[in-house]
Motif scaffolding. Structure first.
Motif, short mmCIF file in Angstrom:
data_model
loop_
_atom_site.label_atom_id
_atom_site.label_comp_id
_atom_site.label_asym_id
_atom_site.label_seq_id
_atom_site.Cartn_x
_atom_site.Cartn_y
_atom_site.Cartn_z
N LEU A 39 0.84 -1.19 0.00
CA LEU A 39 0.00 0.00 0.00
C LEU A 39 0.88 1.24 0.00
O LEU A 39 1.81 1.34 0.80
N VAL A 40 0.59 2.16 -0.92
CA VAL A 40 1.25 3.47 -0.95
C VAL A 40 0.14 4.51 -0.90
O VAL A 40 -0.80 4.45 -1.70
N VAL A 41 0.24 5.45 0.03
CA VAL A 41 -0.74 6.52 0.15
C VAL A 41 -0.05 7.81 -0.27
O VAL A 41 0.90 8.24 0.37
N GLU A 42 -0.53 8.42 -1.35
CA GLU A 42 0.05 9.66 -1.88
C GLU A 42 -0.77 10.81 -1.34
O GLU A 42 -1.95 10.93 -1.62
N THR A 43 -0.13 11.68 -0.54
CA THR A 43 -0.86 12.79 0.10
C THR A 43 -0.39 14.15 -0.35
O THR A 43 -0.95 15.15 0.08
N SER A 44 0.63 14.22 -1.21
CA SER A 44 1.24 15.51 -1.52
C SER A 44 0.52 16.30 -2.61
O SER A 44 0.53 17.51 -2.60
N GLY A 45 -0.06 15.62 -3.59
CA GLY A 45 -0.63 16.32 -4.73
C GLY A 45 0.40 16.71 -5.78
O GLY A 45 0.06 17.27 -6.82
N LEU A 115 5.44 13.06 13.63
CA LEU A 115 5.31 13.41 12.22
C LEU A 115 5.09 14.91 12.01
O LEU A 115 5.36 15.43 10.94
N PHE A 116 4.59 15.60 13.03
CA PHE A 116 4.35 17.03 12.94
C PHE A 116 5.60 17.73 13.43
O PHE A 116 5.75 18.03 14.61
N SER A 117 6.50 17.98 12.50
CA SER A 117 7.86 18.41 12.86
C SER A 117 7.99 19.90 13.16
O SER A 117 8.88 20.29 13.92
N HIS A 118 7.17 20.73 12.58
CA HIS A 118 7.30 22.18 12.76
C HIS A 118 5.92 22.80 12.96
O HIS A 118 4.97 22.46 12.27
N HIS A 119 5.84 23.71 13.93
CA HIS A 119 4.58 24.37 14.27
C HIS A 119 4.76 25.89 14.14
O HIS A 119 5.77 26.44 14.57
N PHE A 120 3.76 26.55 13.54
CA PHE A 120 3.76 27.99 13.40
C PHE A 120 2.42 28.52 13.89
O PHE A 120 1.37 27.92 13.61
N PRO A 121 2.41 29.65 14.60
CA PRO A 121 1.12 30.25 14.99
C PRO A 121 0.43 30.84 13.76
O PRO A 121 1.09 31.14 12.75
N ILE A 140 8.73 17.21 8.22
CA ILE A 140 7.86 16.11 7.82
C ILE A 140 6.49 16.72 7.49
O ILE A 140 6.06 16.73 6.36
N LYS A 141 5.83 17.25 8.50
CA LYS A 141 4.57 17.98 8.32
C LYS A 141 4.69 19.30 9.06
O LYS A 141 5.09 19.33 10.21
N VAL A 142 4.32 20.36 8.39
CA VAL A 142 4.35 21.69 8.97
C VAL A 142 2.92 22.06 9.35
O VAL A 142 2.01 21.94 8.53
N VAL A 143 2.74 22.49 10.59
CA VAL A 143 1.40 22.74 11.12
C VAL A 143 1.26 24.23 11.47
O VAL A 143 2.14 24.82 12.07
N VAL A 144 0.10 24.79 11.07
CA VAL A 144 -0.25 26.15 11.49
C VAL A 144 -1.33 25.98 12.56
O VAL A 144 -2.38 25.39 12.33
#
Length: 147
Positions: A39-45, A115-121, A140-144
């Protein structure tokens, strides 16, 4: 690939990697013993990722496309019957699907948090997008965050 990503992936029984091209194929070959993942899940677009996902998935495997794009991806149609793979798109889910996803995340919260490597307000959302578009190797994943 950073060891932290590999450890997070191993705990979730997935491989999360930023490798590409030959390095990606080598990593996947090593990880799966040469068979490719079922199984490969492509999430990037990203249009270049879908042909990679199709190339990497094992024979009779499945590629789930979640990432969206308005661009065309170059794919050789013969690969589908040759490898006997399924490629499905997924953007809708039922309330029960979401409930099961929430339960899964709850049980694996610590593993997934890595997996949520960076957080920004929210006030720095533009910075977050600039950061993510530069594709730093440790992201990995950047979160606002809203609050």
């Amino acid at each position: 690939m950073a060891r932290g990503r590999l450890q997070a992936g191993e705990q979730a029984v997935v491989l999360v990697t930023w490798a590409s091209g030959a390095a990606l194929h080598e990593e996947i070959t090593d990880w799966t013993g040469g068979d490719g993942p079922p199984l490969v899940v492509e999430t990037s677009g990203e249009t270049a990722v879908l042909p990679e996902a199709i190339s990497l998935v094992s024979a009779a495997g499945r590629v789930v496309v979640v990432g969206m794009s308005s661009a065309a991806a170059p794919i050789r149609p013969g690969v589908f019957p040759e490898k006997e793979i399924d490629v499905i798109g997924s953007s809708c889910a039922t309330a029960e699907d979401f409930l099961n996803a929430v339960r899964l995340v709850s049980v694996n919260r610590a593993s997934l948090a890595a997996l949520f490597s960076h957080h920004f307000p929210l006030a720095r959302a533009a910075d977050a997008f600039t950061f993510a578009m530069n594709r730093p190797p440790d992201a990995i994943k950047v979160v606002v965050t809203v609050n």
